[in-house]
Design a protein around this motif. Structure first.
Motif, mmCIF file in Angstrom:
data_model
loop_
_atom_site.group_PDB
_atom_site.id
_atom_site.type_symbol
_atom_site.label_atom_id
_atom_site.label_comp_id
_atom_site.label_asym_id
_atom_site.label_seq_id
_atom_site.Cartn_x
_atom_site.Cartn_y
_atom_site.Cartn_z
ATOM 1 N N GLN A 277 0.843 -1.213 0.000
ATOM 2 C CA GLN A 277 0.000 0.000 0.000
ATOM 3 C C GLN A 277 0.868 1.249 0.000
ATOM 4 O O GLN A 277 0.631 2.191 -0.758
ATOM 5 N N LEU A 278 1.906 1.221 0.833
ATOM 6 C CA LEU A 278 2.803 2.375 0.940
ATOM 7 C C LEU A 278 3.469 2.675 -0.396
ATOM 8 O O LEU A 278 3.586 3.824 -0.814
ATOM 9 N N LEU A 279 3.923 1.582 -1.070
ATOM 10 C CA LEU A 279 4.656 1.757 -2.322
ATOM 11 C C LEU A 279 3.787 2.367 -3.411
ATOM 12 O O LEU A 279 4.284 2.934 -4.364
ATOM 13 N N ALA A 280 2.483 2.223 -3.272
ATOM 14 C CA ALA A 280 1.568 2.787 -4.268
ATOM 15 C C ALA A 280 1.386 4.297 -4.070
ATOM 16 O O ALA A 280 0.875 4.981 -4.954
ATOM 17 N N LEU A 281 1.819 4.790 -2.925
ATOM 18 C CA LEU A 281 1.616 6.213 -2.637
ATOM 19 C C LEU A 281 2.682 7.063 -3.334
ATOM 20 O O LEU A 281 3.864 6.756 -3.253
ATOM 21 N N PRO A 282 2.241 8.126 -4.054
ATOM 22 C CA PRO A 282 3.214 8.956 -4.788
ATOM 23 C C PRO A 282 4.319 9.515 -3.881
ATOM 24 O O PRO A 282 5.479 9.549 -4.270
ATOM 25 N N PHE A 283 3.964 9.938 -2.665
ATOM 26 C CA PHE A 283 5.011 10.555 -1.832
ATOM 27 C C PHE A 283 6.079 9.541 -1.424
ATOM 28 O O PHE A 283 7.249 9.860 -1.286
ATOM 29 N N MET A 284 5.629 8.258 -1.289
ATOM 30 C CA MET A 284 6.589 7.218 -0.954
ATOM 31 C C MET A 284 7.490 6.926 -2.151
ATOM 32 O O MET A 284 8.697 6.712 -1.998
ATOM 33 N N GLN A 285 6.915 6.952 -3.354
ATOM 34 C CA GLN A 285 7.724 6.732 -4.553
ATOM 35 C C GLN A 285 8.767 7.849 -4.704
ATOM 36 O O GLN A 285 9.928 7.594 -5.022
ATOM 37 N N ARG A 286 8.311 9.086 -4.463
ATOM 38 C CA ARG A 286 9.267 10.201 -4.544
ATOM 39 C C ARG A 286 10.354 10.049 -3.500
ATOM 40 O O ARG A 286 11.521 10.309 -3.756
ATOM 41 N N ALA A 287 9.948 9.609 -2.316
ATOM 42 C CA ALA A 287 10.934 9.445 -1.236
ATOM 43 C C ALA A 287 11.970 8.396 -1.616
ATOM 44 O O ALA A 287 13.176 8.605 -1.411
ATOM 45 N N LEU A 288 11.496 7.271 -2.197
ATOM 46 C CA LEU A 288 12.454 6.223 -2.586
ATOM 47 C C LEU A 288 13.410 6.718 -3.661
ATOM 48 O O LEU A 288 14.611 6.474 -3.603
ATOM 49 N N LEU A 289 12.853 7.449 -4.631
ATOM 50 C CA LEU A 289 13.681 8.011 -5.702
ATOM 51 C C LEU A 289 14.688 9.007 -5.117
ATOM 52 O O LEU A 289 15.875 9.009 -5.481
ATOM 53 N N ALA A 290 14.216 9.829 -4.196
ATOM 54 C CA ALA A 290 15.103 10.816 -3.568
ATOM 55 C C ALA A 290 16.208 10.111 -2.793
ATOM 56 O O ALA A 290 17.371 10.508 -2.853
ATOM 57 N N GLY A 291 15.835 9.040 -2.090
ATOM 58 C CA GLY A 291 16.837 8.287 -1.336
ATOM 59 C C GLY A 291 17.860 7.673 -2.261
ATOM 60 O O GLY A 291 19.074 7.743 -2.010
ATOM 61 N N LEU A 292 17.380 7.110 -3.373
ATOM 62 C CA LEU A 292 18.273 6.492 -4.353
ATOM 63 C C LEU A 292 19.280 7.514 -4.885
ATOM 64 O O LEU A 292 20.493 7.273 -4.890
ATOM 65 N N LEU A 293 18.756 8.675 -5.317
ATOM 66 C CA LEU A 293 19.637 9.687 -5.916
ATOM 67 C C LEU A 293 20.584 10.289 -4.881
ATOM 68 O O LEU A 293 21.768 10.469 -5.142
ATOM 69 N N THR A 294 20.038 10.587 -3.691
ATOM 70 C CA THR A 294 20.886 11.171 -2.649
ATOM 71 C C THR A 294 21.973 10.194 -2.221
ATOM 72 O O THR A 294 23.112 10.578 -1.989
ATOM 73 N N GLY A 295 21.595 8.912 -2.148
ATOM 74 C CA GLY A 295 22.567 7.893 -1.776
ATOM 75 C C GLY A 295 23.680 7.768 -2.803
ATOM 76 O O GLY A 295 24.859 7.693 -2.463
ATOM 77 N N LEU A 296 23.290 7.766 -4.092
ATOM 78 C CA LEU A 296 24.285 7.716 -5.171
ATOM 79 C C LEU A 296 25.240 8.890 -5.066
ATOM 80 O O LEU A 296 26.463 8.746 -5.127
ATOM 81 N N LEU A 297 24.646 10.064 -4.909
ATOM 82 C CA LEU A 297 25.418 11.310 -4.862
ATOM 83 C C LEU A 297 26.361 11.320 -3.658
ATOM 84 O O LEU A 297 27.542 11.658 -3.777
ATOM 85 N N GLY A 298 25.816 10.922 -2.508
ATOM 86 C CA GLY A 298 26.645 10.907 -1.294
ATOM 87 C C GLY A 298 27.807 9.939 -1.420
ATOM 88 O O GLY A 298 28.946 10.262 -1.088
ATOM 89 N N GLY A 299 27.536 8.732 -1.965
ATOM 90 C CA GLY A 299 28.594 7.747 -2.126
ATOM 91 C C GLY A 299 29.653 8.205 -3.111
ATOM 92 O O GLY A 299 30.848 8.054 -2.887
ATOM 93 N N LEU A 300 29.190 8.809 -4.211
ATOM 94 C CA LEU A 300 30.092 9.273 -5.262
ATOM 95 C C LEU A 300 31.032 10.363 -4.733
ATOM 96 O O LEU A 300 32.259 10.262 -4.823
#
Lengths: 281, 260
Positions: free
Chosen positions: A13-36
């Protein structure tokens, strides 16, 4: 907090929520950026810089609140000025950089709290600033992070050789024709902007974990530079996604969940590292 | 007339308000091996770093392979390619995830912005050849931070030899090596100098080694005190002028090389 338990249906249910999708995408990008960025920052012993900048950023946010401006808009110029100022001070002062950073960040933090205590209209709450609000990330924020990832990644890719030489030994780099002063400045400004942009999602207290932990974990296990940077970035992204999913599933605060997953990754790296020991002194 | 690889004229360098190198002039002929000697704090490292453009100079001119060194240390990339520098040591803090082959490859590349995978095949071949020349083939996959001091010096030489160079600048290359390793390092350097046609400028504290291997000596103590062949410049009278009274004939024992 553990009373909610794990419920797969709840997660779906959570994954279907737009704000959760944005959060996951934000986490993915921020994580990539931080690691890089972190993979270079850690080797250059700039990890404390990102920590100090994160803490000082609270002053930038407070100024934004006081002036009635969007905090993110104030944060980027604030971070760039902070980076330029620290770079200048570190070059001129006869004090060690970590002591200087400590002075700058603790006084910024004090000023920020004093300012915020005078602003009655401020309802956002300190909690959100300290630990971030990744669920409140907008599409615009995501666009900015993506743009930053592309430009920072492009810069590091093209100047890779110069960056490594600078990290090894500055005189050696200059003797090979590397414009050391210029690259040092650009790198520190890029790092500052990355920290500033990530603060909204991660918060001022935990932002340095995104820069430091994945890079250190990767540093313990990798045997080549390309692998090191790649693993740091992927580890950053992976930990962020896993941490956010865990925070959704168990109803835990998002920023700290991600950092705990990063810590687990780091402990795992310690275990599998050659000779399984900490980096040599 | 022999070709001049390095011409330094009236070079003065100031650091934090005081003059550390004062009006120094000298020239290096092609394929000469010149030692820069002098007491601690004489400005030797400062001088070589200014010649490489690492440190700024107050006044004077430096010409490398006939090209003037810019005031901010600029040299054309084609000239930079032909100059290599061996620092006293490289301080790697903790585990450094860079393999020896990757490090030597950095000596092959130019510093300009470029995609990392460009010139991959040529670089790999050059790196393999360079490692073979210094007898370090088996080190290729090791991490630079895992090497012993002696291995690291060898790899720094591979960093120099990976591309044809004309001028090699060494800052106390033997520092940190024990007697046997220092001897090996110098043997390797001597052979490479002859086979590669290098011109060498080396800061050295090992006067015995300088006597045996160098073709010229520059004695520096803020200003150039004397220069010439080792027999002349390292005579007891000149050494006393350089290092001051109380100087006792300096029989260098290799155990000293492990200091500094």
């Amino acid at each position: 907090m553990l009373d909610s338990g794990f419920d797969p249906a709840h997660l779906t249910q959570l994954l279907a929520l737009p704000f959760m999708q944005r959060a996951l995408l934000a986490g993915l990008l921020t994580g990539l950026l931080g690691g890089l960025l972190g993979s270079f920052a850690v080797l250059r012993q700039l990890s404390f810089f990102s920590d100090a900048l994160g803490h000082s950023a609270l002053l930038g946010i407070s100024l934004g609140v006081l002036l009635g401006l969007n905090p993110t808009l104030v944060l980027i110029p604030f971070a760039v000025l902070f980076a330029l100022g620290v770079n200048h001070l570190a070059g001129r002062s006869q004090l060690p950089t970590d002591a200087l950073l400590n002075i700058v960040y603790s006084s910024s933090l004090a000023l920020a709290v004093l300012l915020l205590s005078r602003v009655r209209s401020y309802k956002g709450g300190l909690q959100q600033l300290l630990f971030g609000d990744i669920l409140g990330v907008s599409w615009l924020d995501l666009g900015v992070i993506l743009l930053l990832l592309i430009s920072a990644g492009g810069y590091l890719l093209l100047s890779r050789r110069s960056q490594i030489l600078l990290t090894i030994d500055e005189p050696l780099a200059i003797s090979r024709g590397v414009a050391a002063g210029w690259h040092r400045l650009v790198f520190i400004v890029v790092l500052a902007v990355v920290v500033a942009i990530s603060i909204k999602a991660v918060g001022v207290l935990l932002i340095s974990a995104f820069v430091v932990i994945p890079a250190c974990a990767s540093r313990l296990v990798c045997r080549g530079f390309n692998a090191y940077v790649l693993v740091a970035a992927l580890l950053g992204a992976g930990c962020a996604v896993v941490g956010l999913l865990a925070s959704g599933a168990f109803d835990l605060p998002s920023g700290p969940s991600v950092v705990v997953v990063q810590l687990l990754g780091f402990l795992l790296a310690l275990l599998v590292a050659p000779h399984s020991r900490l980096a040599r002194p | 007339m022999a070709e001049m690889i390095l011409e330094v004229s009236h070079l003065t360098i100031c650091r934090e308000g005081s003059t550390v190198v004062d009006d120094v002039s000298f020239r290096l002929e092609a394929e000469s091996d010149t030692a820069l000697v002098g007491p601690n704090g004489a400005g030797k490292s400062t001088l070589v770093q200014a010649i490489l453009g690492v440190l700024p100079r107050r006044s004077g001119d430096v010409r490398v392979l006939g090209h003037a060194l810019g005031l901010r240390g600029q040299l054309p990339a084609a000239v930079r390619d032909q100059v290599a520098y061996l620092p006293q040591s490289i301080a790697l803090h903790g585990r450094f995830p860079l393999s020896v082959a990757e490090f030597v490859g950095l000596g092959w590349d130019r510093a300009a912005l470029a995609l990392p995978w460009r010139g991959g095949r040529a670089r790999r071949a050059a790196v393999a050849l360079a490692l073979a020349k210094v007898g370090g083939e088996d080190l290729a996959k090791r991490l630079v931070s895992d090497l012993s001091t002696g291995q690291l010096k060898r790899i720094l030489l591979a960093f120099c030899v990976v591309r044809p160079r004309r001028l090699l600048v060494l800052d106390e290359a033997q520092a940190g090596l024990d007697a046997q390793a220092a001897e090996q390092f110098h043997g390797l350097l001597f052979n490479l100098r002859r086979s590669e046609g290098w011109t060498i400028l080396q800061v050295s504290h090992d006067l015995e080694m300088v006597r045996r291997t160098c073709s010229g000596v520059l004695c520096l103590n803020r200003s150039l005190r004397c220069s010439g062949s080792p027999d002349h410049a390292l005579s007891p009278a000149e050494l006393e002028r350089l290092y001051g009274r109380g100087w006792v004939a300096y029989h260098h024992h290799h155990s000293d090389a492990s200091r500094s």
